[in-house]
Design an enzyme around this catalytic site. Structure first.
Site, PDB file in Angstrom:
ATOM      1  CG  PHE A 112      85.826  82.488 101.859  1.00  0.00           C
ATOM      2  CD1 PHE A 112      86.433  83.803 101.918  1.00  0.00           C
ATOM      3  CD2 PHE A 112      84.681  82.211 102.578  1.00  0.00           C
ATOM      4  CE1 PHE A 112      85.802  84.640 102.730  1.00  0.00           C
ATOM      5  CE2 PHE A 112      84.470  83.397 103.478  1.00  0.00           C
ATOM      6  CZ  PHE A 112      84.899  84.741 103.484  1.00  0.00           C
ATOM      7  CG  ASP A 136      82.594  80.033  96.298  1.00  0.00           C
ATOM      8  OD1 ASP A 136      81.978  80.802  95.756  1.00  0.00           O
ATOM      9  OD2 ASP A 136      82.737  79.954  97.549  1.00  0.00           O
ATOM     10  CE1 TYR A 180      79.159  88.750 100.086  1.00  0.00           C
ATOM     11  CE2 TYR A 180      77.101  87.787 100.530  1.00  0.00           C
ATOM     12  CZ  TYR A 180      78.587  87.959 100.621  1.00  0.00           C
ATOM     13  OH  TYR A 180      79.280  86.722 101.359  1.00  0.00           O
ATOM     14  CE  LYS A 181      82.096  87.712  97.904  1.00  0.00           C
ATOM     15  NZ  LYS A 181      82.653  88.302  98.932  1.00  0.00           N
ATOM     16  NE  ARG A 197      89.763  91.172  99.827  1.00  0.00           N
ATOM     17  CZ  ARG A 197      88.685  90.554  99.657  1.00  0.00           C
ATOM     18  NH1 ARG A 197      88.589  89.160  99.242  1.00  0.00           N
ATOM     19  NH2 ARG A 197      87.642  90.749 100.383  1.00  0.00           N
TER      20      ARG A 197
HETATM   21  C1  LIG Z   1      84.890  82.630  97.904  1.00  0.00           C
HETATM   22  C2  LIG Z   1      83.748  82.980  98.876  1.00  0.00           C
HETATM   23  N1  LIG Z   1      82.804  81.858  99.338  1.00  0.00           N
HETATM   24  C3  LIG Z   1      81.914  82.285 100.178  1.00  0.00           C
HETATM   25  C4  LIG Z   1      81.762  83.683 100.678  1.00  0.00           C
HETATM   26  C5  LIG Z   1      80.826  83.930 101.665  1.00  0.00           C
HETATM   27  O1  LIG Z   1      79.795  83.140 101.783  1.00  0.00           O
HETATM   28  P1  LIG Z   1      78.434  83.765 102.624  1.00  0.00           P
HETATM   29  O2  LIG Z   1      77.614  84.604 101.719  1.00  0.00           O
HETATM   30  O3  LIG Z   1      77.514  82.397 102.888  1.00  0.00           O
HETATM   31  O4  LIG Z   1      78.870  84.489 103.885  1.00  0.00           O
HETATM   32  C6  LIG Z   1      82.722  84.469 100.535  1.00  0.00           C
HETATM   33  C7  LIG Z   1      82.955  85.743 101.207  1.00  0.00           C
HETATM   34  O5  LIG Z   1      83.553  86.692 100.944  1.00  0.00           O
HETATM   35  C8  LIG Z   1      83.692  84.043  99.762  1.00  0.00           C
HETATM   36  O6  LIG Z   1      84.598  85.201  99.293  1.00  0.00           O
END
Ligand SMILES: Cc1ncc(COP(=O)(O)O)c(C=O)c1O
Length: 430
Positions: A135, A204, A229-230, A389
């Site tokens: 990402f 991550d 939030y996911k 997706r």
């Molecule tokens: C793999 C991954 N890391 C990090 C993030 C987002 O990070 P942040 O919440 O700091 O915007 C996302 C967002 O979709 C993501 O898919």
């Protein structure tokens, strides 16, 4: 998977689903045409308990009790309490996780701490290894950490990560489940290979926590971060989380040395002294409204525990993605949509992506107009395809939703609805 599966078969699968009661914990859209929400991998749905819980914090704890709520309502320790609530979902122990800040910010903290430790242990190692299709925020943060610590960022394809783990690698930073393809790494194996060459691992878990079983301790990972939030349903911009293996926690400190990470925040000392535990990864004052909404998301996992927990969640997630992939293979291939998500369950997260040669954005817009909500991720010049997706959150997605979504997709494609001009105007968020 039998692709001759009927809608009635899906209804029967829903009847037999041990997690079916959990859907009633969510307030799903009630528009005139039924909405099928397949984007919980981007923004999870609203738990029914959230509006009341947040309103209670606003009207009573803030409105009436004001400053006393830091003690009386236990506001101050919320990041640690929620970290403990989340911990079993990612194979972490009590007192090992805090919920705070964003994934990007937490990634910066752990990468700096890891870079310091790598420098102490093996100053000759100069490579931060990651994946080309990680990402972007992960890569952007890694770039600035590399500048700060004079490391070299090396990006390889997912299939080349193992062979790229060579003696010059100081850190390996990977997203466990790829945000584009839904492909999942074998965390324990990669961690072991990294440790063999003396590298530290940073994971991550944005697309893993609450969706696939994760065992950070068993894998002996070093650092991990992830989103609230996911799949955890904490709401837009929810607090993220950070975990650090107790073996490495005290060895270096994270760079954002704010007062919430101080060992005695209310001593108001002039000099910074970090807390000994994971609370040293806190920086400043956290949003109690956001943490309260986050708690409502995590509470649903406490209910899920009584219905089979992550084992049941994983089983349903694989059954949903299997069904979607099988239906798409038999019904959508003629329209040029190709599955890019691993069919092998060992290497699959909880979303499925279909590559579209052209017009993928318009196709997704036309599908959303039919009430099926997924999202679109553009490919790049290096040959990555445009993707449609579809996320499958086992807590609220039904088998019949999968069947109906594919039916809508097929009808939309058959009628070439995506050719309409209104579906071809790109918005800011895709
Ligand atoms: C793999 C991954 N890391 C990090 C993030 C987002 O990070 P942040 O919440 O700091 O915007 C996302 C967002 O979709 C993501 O898919």
């Amino acid at each position: 998977m039998n692709t001759a599966i009927s809608r009635d078969d899906c209804l029967a699968l829903d009847q037999a689903d041990p997690l079916r009661a959990l859907r009633s914990f969510f307030d799903l859209p009630k528009q005139s045409q039924p909405t099928i929400y397949l984007d919980g991998n981007s923004l999870g749905a609203l738990p029914k308990a959230t509006p009341t819980a947040v309103a209670q914090v606003i009207t009573q704890e803030w409105g009436q009790d004001l400053i006393q709520s830091w003690n009386k309502a236990g506001w101050f320790n919320m990041p640690q309490r929620l970290g403990d609530q989340l911990a079993p979902l990612i194979g972490a122990g009590h007192g090992e996780v805090v919920m705070t800040d964003t994934t990007s910010v937490n990634l910066y903290k752990v990468l700096c701490a890891a870079a310091e430790l790598a420098q102490q242990r093996h100053p000759e190692k100069r490579v931060l290894l990651s994946e080309t299709s990680n990402f972007p925020t992960d890569l952007y943060i890694a770039q600035s950490v590399c500048n700060q610590y004079q490391l070299r960022l090396v990006l390889v394809d997912a299939s080349a990560v193992k062979e790229a783990l060579t003696a010059d690698v100081a850190l390996v930073m990977l997203t466990h489940v790829n945000y584009r393809t839904g492909a999942m790494y074998e965390m324990a194996e990669i961690t072991e290979l990294a440790h063999r060459v003396g590298a530290l691992t940073v994971w991550d878990l944005a697309h893993s926590a609450g969706a696939v079983p994760v065992d950070l301790r068993e894998a002996n990972a070093d650092y991990a971060v992830g989103c609230g939030y996911k799949y955890l349903n904490g709401g837009p911009g929810a607090p993220a989380f950070v975990w650090v293996n107790s073996q490495v926690l005290g060895t270096t400190t994270q760079p954002l040395s704010g007062w919430w990470g101080h060992v005695r925040p209310f001593a108001f000392d002039t000099n910074y002294e970090p807390q000994p535990g994971i609370a040293q990864y806190l920086c400043g004052t956290q949003s109690m409204l956001a943490l309260t909404a986050m708690r409502c998301g995590l509470d649903i996992f406490d209910h899920a525990k009584t219905l089979g927990g992550m084992t049941a969640i994983r089983k349903k997630s694989l059954a949903l993605t299997d069904l979607f992939m099988a239906l798409c293979a038999s019904r959508c291939a003629a329209f040029g949509l190709q599955n890019v998500t691993p069919t092998d369950p060992c290497y699959r997260g909880s979303h499925v992506s279909l590559a579209a040669a052209n017009d993928g954005y318009a196709m997704m817009q036309a599908l959303i107009a039919r009430g099926v909500i997924g999202d679109f991720r553009r490919g790049d010049a290096a040959g990555e395809p445009d993707l449609l997706r579809f996320g499958f959150t086992p807590l609220y997605t039904r088998f019949v939703d999968v069947w109906d979504a594919v039916q809508q997709l097929v009808e939309m494609l058959q009628n070439a609805e995506w050719k309409r001009p209104e579906f071809n105007r790109e918005q800011v968020v895709t």
